[in-house]
Design a protein around this motif. Structure first.
Motif, PDB file in Angstrom:
ATOM      1  N   LEU A 146      -6.719 -21.977 -65.211  1.00 24.37           N
ATOM      2  CA  LEU A 146      -5.956 -21.304 -64.164  1.00 24.37           C
ATOM      3  C   LEU A 146      -6.296 -19.818 -64.183  1.00 24.37           C
ATOM      4  O   LEU A 146      -6.329 -19.200 -65.252  1.00 24.37           O
ATOM      5  CB  LEU A 146      -4.454 -21.467 -64.391  1.00 24.37           C
ATOM      6  CG  LEU A 146      -3.925 -22.898 -64.560  1.00 24.37           C
ATOM      7  CD1 LEU A 146      -2.467 -22.864 -65.003  1.00 24.37           C
ATOM      8  CD2 LEU A 146      -4.074 -23.686 -63.268  1.00 24.37           C
ATOM      9  N   THR A 147      -6.531 -19.246 -63.015  1.00 26.71           N
ATOM     10  CA  THR A 147      -6.694 -17.802 -62.879  1.00 26.71           C
ATOM     11  C   THR A 147      -5.651 -17.303 -61.886  1.00 26.71           C
ATOM     12  O   THR A 147      -5.582 -17.790 -60.751  1.00 26.71           O
ATOM     13  CB  THR A 147      -8.097 -17.428 -62.386  1.00 26.71           C
ATOM     14  OG1 THR A 147      -9.068 -17.844 -63.359  1.00 26.71           O
ATOM     15  CG2 THR A 147      -8.211 -15.909 -62.201  1.00 26.71           C
TER      16      THR A 147
ATOM     17  N   PRO B 277      -5.866 -22.968 -70.455  1.00 26.05           N
ATOM     18  CA  PRO B 277      -6.437 -21.621 -70.543  1.00 26.05           C
ATOM     19  C   PRO B 277      -6.155 -20.870 -69.247  1.00 26.05           C
ATOM     20  O   PRO B 277      -6.514 -21.339 -68.164  1.00 26.05           O
ATOM     21  CB  PRO B 277      -7.930 -21.887 -70.727  1.00 26.05           C
ATOM     22  CG  PRO B 277      -7.997 -23.242 -71.348  1.00 26.05           C
ATOM     23  CD  PRO B 277      -6.869 -24.022 -70.722  1.00 26.05           C
ATOM     24  N   THR B 278      -5.487 -19.743 -69.360  1.00 21.58           N
ATOM     25  CA  THR B 278      -4.997 -19.034 -68.174  1.00 21.58           C
ATOM     26  C   THR B 278      -5.406 -17.572 -68.226  1.00 21.58           C
ATOM     27  O   THR B 278      -5.188 -16.888 -69.230  1.00 21.58           O
ATOM     28  CB  THR B 278      -3.465 -19.148 -68.060  1.00 21.58           C
ATOM     29  OG1 THR B 278      -3.095 -20.529 -68.023  1.00 21.58           O
ATOM     30  CG2 THR B 278      -2.960 -18.464 -66.798  1.00 21.58           C
ATOM     31  N   LEU B 279      -5.980 -17.104 -67.139  1.00 24.64           N
ATOM     32  CA  LEU B 279      -6.418 -15.719 -66.991  1.00 24.64           C
ATOM     33  C   LEU B 279      -5.502 -15.007 -66.010  1.00 24.64           C
ATOM     34  O   LEU B 279      -5.301 -15.477 -64.884  1.00 24.64           O
ATOM     35  CB  LEU B 279      -7.863 -15.687 -66.484  1.00 24.64           C
ATOM     36  CG  LEU B 279      -8.453 -14.331 -66.090  1.00 24.64           C
ATOM     37  CD1 LEU B 279      -8.544 -13.396 -67.295  1.00 24.64           C
ATOM     38  CD2 LEU B 279      -9.830 -14.527 -65.448  1.00 24.64           C
TER      39      LEU B 279
ATOM     40  N   GLU C  52     -16.280  -7.291 -61.809  1.00 19.93           N
ATOM     41  CA  GLU C  52     -15.462  -7.482 -63.003  1.00 19.93           C
ATOM     42  C   GLU C  52     -14.612  -8.745 -62.896  1.00 19.93           C
ATOM     43  O   GLU C  52     -14.501  -9.520 -63.857  1.00 19.93           O
ATOM     44  CB  GLU C  52     -14.559  -6.262 -63.220  1.00 19.93           C
ATOM     45  CG  GLU C  52     -13.676  -6.337 -64.459  1.00 19.93           C
ATOM     46  CD  GLU C  52     -14.470  -6.383 -65.752  1.00 19.93           C
ATOM     47  OE1 GLU C  52     -13.941  -6.897 -66.754  1.00 19.93           O
ATOM     48  OE2 GLU C  52     -15.626  -5.907 -65.756  1.00 19.93           O
ATOM     49  N   VAL C  53     -14.002  -8.959 -61.746  1.00 19.26           N
ATOM     50  CA  VAL C  53     -13.161 -10.143 -61.567  1.00 19.26           C
ATOM     51  C   VAL C  53     -13.993 -11.416 -61.703  1.00 19.26           C
ATOM     52  O   VAL C  53     -13.606 -12.361 -62.406  1.00 19.26           O
ATOM     53  CB  VAL C  53     -12.442 -10.101 -60.206  1.00 19.26           C
ATOM     54  CG1 VAL C  53     -11.748 -11.436 -59.921  1.00 19.26           C
ATOM     55  CG2 VAL C  53     -11.428  -8.964 -60.187  1.00 19.26           C
ATOM     56  N   ASN C  54     -15.149 -11.464 -61.066  1.00 15.38           N
ATOM     57  CA  ASN C  54     -15.985 -12.658 -61.138  1.00 15.38           C
ATOM     58  C   ASN C  54     -16.525 -12.884 -62.542  1.00 15.38           C
ATOM     59  O   ASN C  54     -16.670 -14.034 -62.979  1.00 15.38           O
ATOM     60  CB  ASN C  54     -17.131 -12.557 -60.132  1.00 15.38           C
ATOM     61  CG  ASN C  54     -16.673 -12.714 -58.700  1.00 15.38           C
ATOM     62  OD1 ASN C  54     -15.720 -13.436 -58.416  1.00 15.38           O
ATOM     63  ND2 ASN C  54     -17.336 -12.037 -57.782  1.00 15.38           N
ATOM     64  N   THR C  55     -16.800 -11.806 -63.264  1.00 16.09           N
ATOM     65  CA  THR C  55     -17.248 -11.941 -64.652  1.00 16.09           C
ATOM     66  C   THR C  55     -16.149 -12.543 -65.514  1.00 16.09           C
ATOM     67  O   THR C  55     -16.400 -13.420 -66.352  1.00 16.09           O
ATOM     68  CB  THR C  55     -17.674 -10.580 -65.214  1.00 16.09           C
ATOM     69  OG1 THR C  55     -18.815 -10.104 -64.493  1.00 16.09           O
ATOM     70  CG2 THR C  55     -18.044 -10.675 -66.692  1.00 16.09           C
ATOM     71  N   GLU C  56     -14.926 -12.085 -65.317  1.00 17.74           N
ATOM     72  CA  GLU C  56     -13.799 -12.621 -66.095  1.00 17.74           C
ATOM     73  C   GLU C  56     -13.570 -14.098 -65.776  1.00 17.74           C
ATOM     74  O   GLU C  56     -13.312 -14.911 -66.679  1.00 17.74           O
ATOM     75  CB  GLU C  56     -12.536 -11.808 -65.816  1.00 17.74           C
ATOM     76  CG  GLU C  56     -12.556 -10.385 -66.361  1.00 17.74           C
ATOM     77  CD  GLU C  56     -12.466 -10.337 -67.888  1.00 17.74           C
ATOM     78  OE1 GLU C  56     -12.179 -11.375 -68.517  1.00 17.74           O
ATOM     79  OE2 GLU C  56     -12.686  -9.258 -68.439  1.00 17.74           O
TER      80      GLU C  56
ATOM     81  N   LEU D 113     -14.298 -20.014 -67.114  1.00 15.90           N
ATOM     82  CA  LEU D 113     -14.842 -21.301 -66.741  1.00 15.90           C
ATOM     83  C   LEU D 113     -15.810 -21.838 -67.789  1.00 15.90           C
ATOM     84  O   LEU D 113     -16.054 -23.053 -67.862  1.00 15.90           O
ATOM     85  CB  LEU D 113     -15.561 -21.194 -65.389  1.00 15.90           C
ATOM     86  CG  LEU D 113     -14.725 -20.772 -64.187  1.00 15.90           C
ATOM     87  CD1 LEU D 113     -15.555 -20.773 -62.926  1.00 15.90           C
ATOM     88  CD2 LEU D 113     -13.507 -21.674 -64.023  1.00 15.90           C
ATOM     89  N   ALA D 114     -16.367 -20.950 -68.586  1.00 17.36           N
ATOM     90  CA  ALA D 114     -17.326 -21.363 -69.604  1.00 17.36           C
ATOM     91  C   ALA D 114     -16.650 -21.949 -70.841  1.00 17.36           C
ATOM     92  O   ALA D 114     -17.337 -22.475 -71.723  1.00 17.36           O
ATOM     93  CB  ALA D 114     -18.196 -20.175 -70.009  1.00 17.36           C
TER      94      ALA D 114
END
Length: 256
Positions: A95-96, A195-197, A239-243, A248-249
């Motif tokens: 979840l993001t 796992p939540t961002l 930065e957001v897409n990197t996080e 996702l990895a």
């Protein structure tokens, strides 16, 4: 990868474009238009958190027909995503939550105001009120308030187009009347096991005083972007897409 837009007078899946454009070349990405917004069915019905929660679950079970997804939600829709993940945790690998509501005392005080909702929906003036909320100057003001960088004109143009569709006023009026908030949502956030961002910037409308309560939870990662506004993925897409990519990895969620 399922992307879920925010809730406002002119919300639609277009809000998630910077994330969609980044991930679409190398994985399946679905940008959902929630009921009452974008290309979904609009009209006068009972808009509630449960309706939007179920729309997310229906997308996974009936449209995508997959076992589980990674999901990203913006602003108030983070509450709907959390409710969906609470009800069917096995459906969500990660979840993001971007600029989510529900992380402050102010959220706990919001209650549905049915009198205000009836007032807003009165046929005599409802369209005039909605037209004022969704005029180009109004949309530009609110979008600019959520951004720390020059406003993307394509975002304003799409917001104007999607908000000027037949019966577009009903879902936003439910939002204005407080009918789409879940006052106890922070307890739902605390109980999430995936796992939540959490990513947030300098939001003029939402505070994050409760975010520190989650820092010690092993399944949570909290990222505060000082140079971004509420639209963090437009202000700082790299930065957001990197996080998100880092999240996702991670190995698959154990409950899956």
């Amino acid at each position: 990868l399922v992307l879920i837009h925010s809730i406002n007078a002119a919300a639609s899946s277009f809000e998630m474009k910077p994330i969609y454009d980044h991930f679409a070349p190398y994985r399946q990405v679905i940008a959902l238009d929630l009921p009452g917004f974008g290309f979904s069915e609009r009209g006068d019905r009972n808009y509630t958190p449960a309706l939007f929660r179920d729309a997310i679950l229906d997308l996974i079970e009936q449209e995508l027909r997959v076992s589980y997804v990674d999901a990203v939600a913006l602003s108030l829709s983070a509450e709907f995503l959390a409710l969906a993940a609470q009800q069917q945790p096995q459906r969500f690998r990660t979840l993001t939550l971007i600029s989510p509501t529900g992380f402050s005392r102010r959220n706990e005080r919001i209650r549905p105001d049915q009198g205000l909702l009836r007032l807003l929906q009165a046929p005599l003036w409802r369209q005039a009120i909605y037209d004022l909320l969704t005029s180009r100057p109004s949309l530009s003001f609110f979008l600019a308030s959520s951004s720390r960088r020059p406003l993307q004109r394509e975002l304003v143009n799409y917001a104007y187009q999607t908000s000027h569709q037949p019966e577009a006023c009903f879902a936003p009026f439910a939002f204005v009347a407080g009918a789409l908030f879940t006052p106890s949502i922070f307890q739902t956030y605390e109980a999430l096991r995936q796992p939540t961002l959490l990513i947030y910037g300098q939001d003029p409308f939402v505070a994050y005083e409760y975010a520190d309560r989650l820092r010690r939870k092993p399944n949570w990662r909290i990222v505060a972007l000082e140079a971004a506004g509420a639209l963090t993925h437009w202000d700082d897409p790299a930065e957001v897409n990197t996080e998100i990519a880092s999240l996702l990895a991670q190995p698959a969620y154990a409950a899956v």
